[in-house]
Design a protein around this motif. Structure first.
Motif, short mmCIF file in Angstrom:
data_model
loop_
_atom_site.label_atom_id
_atom_site.label_comp_id
_atom_site.label_asym_id
_atom_site.label_seq_id
_atom_site.Cartn_x
_atom_site.Cartn_y
_atom_site.Cartn_z
N ASN A 53 0.72 -1.32 0.65
CA ASN A 53 -0.11 0.30 -0.41
C ASN A 53 1.25 0.84 -0.22
OD1 ASN A 53 -2.69 -1.71 0.32
ND2 ASN A 53 -1.61 -1.91 2.38
N GLU A 108 0.42 5.30 0.02
CA GLU A 108 -0.21 6.41 0.71
C GLU A 108 0.45 7.98 0.61
OE1 GLU A 108 -2.74 5.51 3.85
OE2 GLU A 108 -3.40 3.76 3.26
N ASP A 156 -0.96 11.41 2.89
CA ASP A 156 -1.38 11.88 4.04
C ASP A 156 -0.50 13.45 4.33
OD1 ASP A 156 -2.99 12.69 5.54
OD2 ASP A 156 -2.26 11.18 6.79
N ARG A 201 8.37 4.67 6.43
CA ARG A 201 7.44 6.31 6.32
C ARG A 201 8.26 8.00 6.30
NH1 ARG A 201 2.43 7.35 9.58
NH2 ARG A 201 1.20 5.64 9.12
N THR A 235 0.17 16.01 -5.56
CA THR A 235 -0.81 14.80 -4.74
C THR A 235 -1.12 13.68 -6.17
OG1 THR A 235 -1.92 15.66 -4.12
CG2 THR A 235 -0.61 15.70 -2.55
#
Length: 153
Positions: free
Chosen positions: A73, A75, A77, A109, A118
């Protein structure tokens, strides 16, 4: 220092001159796993990664050997890029003597500075390396303005 005597239980044993080194290695491995988290013991681990910056984007490369595309995954954020997933233990036949491959949940992260596009983030997985390309918002151009003489001409 004296060592305790090891007594035989009556069954003959074969002499294994490297047995002591195997025991030391096993104990050292157990100690390291207890300090930094084990391989597949239910804890989340962090894969190795490189983050590079160009004029137009950030490029994040995460080492994920043995991971399938559907088990990852990616992502974004805000400015934090999060790569997570799971390396599943594969089915084996026979007796597993030693395992040092990481399995289980992983998470990486990184906080990327500045404004990001984005909607244009791309991720690809090839040869055990996940590459995430995060474009930057194009900064306003710096233009030099010519100053003219204002005496009427």
């Amino acid at each position: 220092m004296t060592l305790p005597a090891q007594r035989s239980s009556g069954t003959p044993t074969t002499w294994r001159p490297l047995r002591g080194f195997e025991d030391i290695y096993s104990e050292f491995d157990r100690l390291v796993q207890s300090l930094v988290g084990g391989y597949g013991n239910g804890t989340t681990w962090m894969p190795a990664a490189d983050v590079s910056e160009t004029d137009a984007a950030y490029v994040v490369e995460v080492e994920l050997p043995g991971v399938r595309r559907e088990d990852v995954n990616v992502e974004l954020d805000g400015n934090e890029l999060v790569v997570s997933g799971e390396i599943k233990e594969r089915r084996r036949e026979g007796l597993l003597r030693r395992s040092t491959r990481r399995i289980g949940q992983f998470e990486y992260r990184v906080l990327l500075p500045g404004e990001l596009r984005t909607d244009d983030v791309e991720a690809s997985l090839a040869h055990g390396v996940l590459t995430v390309h995060v474009p930057k918002v194009q900064a306003t151009k710096h233009n030099k303005i010519e100053v003219k003489d204002s005496n009427g001409s």
